[in-house]
Enzyme design. Sequence first.
Site, short mmCIF file in Angstrom:
data_model
loop_
_atom_site.label_atom_id
_atom_site.label_comp_id
_atom_site.label_asym_id
_atom_site.label_seq_id
_atom_site.Cartn_x
_atom_site.Cartn_y
_atom_site.Cartn_z
N TYR A 200 -7.70 6.50 7.55
CA TYR A 200 -6.34 6.72 8.02
C TYR A 200 -6.42 6.79 9.54
CZ TYR A 200 -4.78 7.98 3.28
OH TYR A 200 -4.45 7.97 1.94
N PRO A 292 4.14 6.75 1.49
CA PRO A 292 2.83 6.55 0.85
C PRO A 292 1.65 7.19 1.59
CG PRO A 292 3.56 4.52 1.90
CD PRO A 292 4.70 5.48 2.02
N LYS A 296 0.72 10.11 -2.95
CA LYS A 296 1.17 11.04 -3.99
C LYS A 296 2.09 10.43 -5.04
CE LYS A 296 -1.08 14.21 -2.90
NZ LYS A 296 -2.19 14.03 -3.71
N TYR A 384 -4.46 16.54 -0.86
CA TYR A 384 -4.78 15.13 -1.10
C TYR A 384 -5.34 14.92 -2.51
CZ TYR A 384 -6.07 10.37 0.11
OH TYR A 384 -6.16 9.00 0.15
C1 PHB Z 1 -3.62 1.97 -1.45
O1 PHB Z 1 -4.82 1.72 -1.64
O2 PHB Z 1 -2.73 1.18 -1.79
C2 PHB Z 1 -3.24 3.23 -0.74
C3 PHB Z 1 -4.21 4.14 -0.40
C4 PHB Z 1 -3.86 5.31 0.26
C5 PHB Z 1 -2.55 5.55 0.58
C6 PHB Z 1 -1.55 4.64 0.22
C7 PHB Z 1 -1.90 3.48 -0.44
O3 PHB Z 1 -2.20 6.71 1.24
#
Ligand code: PHB
Length: 386
Positions: A200, A292, A296, A384
């Site tokens: 992230y 997203p 969650k 998370y």
């Molecule tokens: C995904 O792999 O599509 C994905 C992963 C983490 C997120 C949102 C989407 O926070």
Amino acid sequence: MKTQIAIVGAGPAGLLLSHLLHLGGVDSVVIESRSRQEIEATIRAGVLEQGTVDLLAQSGVGERMKREGFVHEGIILRFAGRSHRIALSELTGRSISVYAQHEVIKDLVSARLDAGGKLLFEVKDAALYDLDSASPKVRFHRDGGVEEIESDFVAGCDGFHGVSRPSIPSRHRHEFTRTYPFGWFGILVEAPPSTEELIYAHHERGFALVSTRSPQIQRLYLQCDPEDELKSWPDARIWEELHRRLATSDGWKLAEGRIFQRGIIAMRSFVVEPLRYGRLFLAGDAAHIVPPTGAKGLNLAVNDVRVLASAFLEYFQSGSEAGLKAYSASALKRVWRAEHFSWWMTSMLHRFHDDTPFQHRLQLAELDYVVSSKAKAITLAENYVG
Ligand code: PHB
């Protein structure tokens, strides 16, 4: 047609509800406006909390997930050009699994069909009636004729744009909304993984996320304007932005590959209260949306259904309405926790157009706190993993 529970929508919520009810001996019919091919191919999220994984496995639909999904024990927060690991498992004793939502859908559809479950695809113009009576009805068009399901209860699992929520008279609905001034541009790429754990990334040009699907396919996102069109993002621009936003001082490299799927996702927070009107119960995206960033959405849908299925089973086994009466408040408690977490992650990691240098510094201070305080890291980690 008559059934105990009429389920509107064959997404993860509707399918899992039908599956759990079947295991408990309760009959349901699921209707869906799209085709089976469409629901099995729609690219959505990919992160399953431990509790979601456990429920799917315990209910007998986790075999392929266990084989093909990837267990992750940490995530990476990247900001100011440096990576910091949040050790999810060490901090919470739990982990997450990366397994695409449409794979969960495929597993549930095949489990329902193998068990002789009734899934009606490509139904049109569904409408809900008599929700405040003892025999609510769902009417729809299929194969050129009109059909009706009479049931004891209706489960509205047809997503944010479905017919279930608007079937509740507006004076019985309280809606809470926040729209974010940005979207996510998501791509699927033929490339090897660039990282073992999700990244992230906070960057002054906007957020970026590196996720995965398989050893050959990676899932990447970058913050974009929600009004952007796909054509304003040629491949070269996508890669340039990803490289810039993900750049580190330690020589880390993002592997490029052929982009074979792309789409823009709107970012919204939304909750309706309560989750019940008469004999209609809402679950999943029909009732709430999270941005997203906290991963969650699917997990909240699964939690709604876990609570709702056991309330229905209790009702049909003992006649007690206690679980049904408690459903809305019980599911909403978890929903609001996830709403707060998703809003917090989103606010901490994205660039807002009215950002001042002051706000940018505040985001960095917050990120720095998350990666240097065990208490704050646990806060992130336990939310998370669920
Ligand atoms: C995904 O792999 O599509 C994905 C992963 C983490 C997120 C949102 C989407 O926070």
